[in-house]
Design a protein around this motif. Structure first.
Motif, PDB file in Angstrom:
ATOM      1  N   GLU A   1      -2.969  -6.688  -0.599  1.00 25.25           N
ATOM      2  CA  GLU A   1      -2.126  -7.339   0.402  1.00 25.25           C
ATOM      3  C   GLU A   1      -0.784  -7.784  -0.173  1.00 25.25           C
ATOM      4  OE1 GLU A   1      -4.490 -10.355   2.350  1.00 25.25           O
ATOM      5  OE2 GLU A   1      -5.149  -8.867   3.826  1.00 25.25           O
ATOM      6  N   LYS A   2      -0.747  -8.101  -1.451  1.00 19.75           N
ATOM      7  CA  LYS A   2       0.515  -8.477  -2.090  1.00 19.75           C
ATOM      8  C   LYS A   2       1.368  -7.250  -2.398  1.00 19.75           C
ATOM      9  CE  LYS A   2      -1.222 -12.646  -4.322  1.00 19.75           C
ATOM     10  NZ  LYS A   2      -1.632 -13.216  -5.611  1.00 19.75           N
ATOM     11  N   GLY A   3       0.773  -6.075  -2.275  1.00 20.62           N
ATOM     12  CA  GLY A   3       1.507  -4.845  -2.556  1.00 20.62           C
ATOM     13  C   GLY A   3       1.531  -4.490  -4.027  1.00 20.62           C
ATOM     14  N   ASN A   4       0.698  -5.143  -4.829  1.00 20.86           N
ATOM     15  CA  ASN A   4       0.670  -4.869  -6.265  1.00 20.86           C
ATOM     16  C   ASN A   4      -0.004  -3.548  -6.601  1.00 20.86           C
ATOM     17  OD1 ASN A   4       1.833  -7.364  -6.586  1.00 20.86           O
ATOM     18  ND2 ASN A   4      -0.063  -8.395  -7.135  1.00 20.86           N
ATOM     19  N   ILE A   5      -0.876  -3.083  -5.700  1.00 17.29           N
ATOM     20  CA  ILE A   5      -1.672  -1.889  -5.988  1.00 17.29           C
ATOM     21  C   ILE A   5      -2.064  -1.242  -4.657  1.00 17.29           C
ATOM     22  CG2 ILE A   5      -3.900  -3.093  -6.052  1.00 17.29           C
ATOM     23  CD1 ILE A   5      -4.589  -1.395  -8.523  1.00 17.29           C
ATOM     24  N   SER A   6      -2.245   0.074  -4.675  1.00 17.71           N
ATOM     25  CA  SER A   6      -2.664   0.769  -3.461  1.00 17.71           C
ATOM     26  C   SER A   6      -4.186   0.875  -3.430  1.00 17.71           C
ATOM     27  CB  SER A   6      -2.051   2.163  -3.419  1.00 17.71           C
ATOM     28  OG  SER A   6      -2.661   2.992  -4.391  1.00 17.71           O
ATOM     29  N   ILE A   7      -4.707   1.284  -2.286  1.00 19.74           N
ATOM     30  CA  ILE A   7      -6.152   1.459  -2.174  1.00 19.74           C
ATOM     31  C   ILE A   7      -6.621   2.543  -3.140  1.00 19.74           C
ATOM     32  CG2 ILE A   7      -8.019   2.209  -0.646  1.00 19.74           C
ATOM     33  CD1 ILE A   7      -6.514   0.853   1.661  1.00 19.74           C
ATOM     34  N   THR A   8      -5.879   3.627  -3.223  1.00 21.23           N
ATOM     35  CA  THR A   8      -6.253   4.729  -4.121  1.00 21.23           C
ATOM     36  C   THR A   8      -6.240   4.280  -5.581  1.00 21.23           C
ATOM     37  OG1 THR A   8      -5.321   6.309  -2.549  1.00 21.23           O
ATOM     38  CG2 THR A   8      -5.692   7.091  -4.794  1.00 21.23           C
ATOM     39  N   GLN A   9      -5.200   3.542  -5.965  1.00 26.20           N
ATOM     40  CA  GLN A   9      -5.138   3.036  -7.348  1.00 26.20           C
ATOM     41  C   GLN A   9      -6.295   2.073  -7.614  1.00 26.20           C
ATOM     42  OE1 GLN A   9      -1.211   1.397  -6.937  1.00 26.20           O
ATOM     43  NE2 GLN A   9      -0.288   2.987  -8.222  1.00 26.20           N
ATOM     44  N   THR A  10      -6.614   1.249  -6.634  1.00 28.90           N
ATOM     45  CA  THR A  10      -7.719   0.301  -6.765  1.00 28.90           C
ATOM     46  C   THR A  10      -9.025   1.041  -6.991  1.00 28.90           C
ATOM     47  OG1 THR A  10      -6.616  -1.272  -5.308  1.00 28.90           O
ATOM     48  CG2 THR A  10      -8.981  -1.550  -5.604  1.00 28.90           C
ATOM     49  N   ARG A  11      -9.254   2.082  -6.208  1.00 26.30           N
ATOM     50  CA  ARG A  11     -10.484   2.860  -6.343  1.00 26.30           C
ATOM     51  C   ARG A  11     -10.609   3.452  -7.738  1.00 26.30           C
ATOM     52  NH1 ARG A  11     -10.322   7.294  -2.659  1.00 26.30           N
ATOM     53  NH2 ARG A  11     -12.342   7.768  -3.570  1.00 26.30           N
ATOM     54  N   LYS A  12      -9.511   3.993  -8.248  1.00 24.27           N
ATOM     55  CA  LYS A  12      -9.543   4.590  -9.590  1.00 24.27           C
ATOM     56  C   LYS A  12      -9.757   3.528 -10.658  1.00 24.27           C
ATOM     57  CE  LYS A  12      -6.668   8.571  -8.482  1.00 24.27           C
ATOM     58  NZ  LYS A  12      -5.355   9.205  -8.633  1.00 24.27           N
ATOM     59  N   GLN A  13      -9.040   2.414 -10.534  1.00 25.64           N
ATOM     60  CA  GLN A  13      -9.094   1.365 -11.550  1.00 25.64           C
ATOM     61  C   GLN A  13     -10.475   0.724 -11.633  1.00 25.64           C
ATOM     62  OE1 GLN A  13      -5.929  -1.503 -11.287  1.00 25.64           O
ATOM     63  NE2 GLN A  13      -6.975  -2.977 -12.563  1.00 25.64           N
TER      64      GLN A  13
END
Length: 105
Positions: A28-40
């Protein structure tokens, strides 16, 4: 032999509440995307993260608008008390500045 990626089936219960809330906050803060979150974090499904955003986020995904969650009376009181303290400090500072200005004049 061919390299295979073995996925371990995971459920919503495999993720802690604090992790879910942290991920929702970061997205929500725009620090990371959903795709990046999934990978991380090794989350297999895009839908899993979307469910967390719908459940725990401050964004109305159906209407595409930000929403404010209703605050409890205790939260409202704490916010107002903090605001009063801040205003009292600002008032005291301004009074000191006015006193010093009067002495100089």
């Amino acid at each position: 032999m061919e390299d295979q990626i073995n996925y371990v089936k995971r459920s919503q219960r495999d993720y802690s509440m604090s992790l879910k809330l942290q991920i929702v906050s970061e997205i929500e803060k725009g620090n990371i995307s959903i795709t990046q979150t999934r990978k991380q974090y090794g989350i297999q499904s895009h839908g899993t993260v979307l469910n967390w955003l719908r459940k725990f986020g401050n964004f109305d995904w159906e209407n595409q608008t930000p929403t404010q969650m209703a605050k409890t009376p205790e939260q409202k009181i704490m916010e107002l008390e903090a605001q009063v303290k801040l205003l009292e400090k600002q008032k005291a500072l301004l009074e000191r500045q006015a006193f010093v200005a009067d002495k100089k004049a």
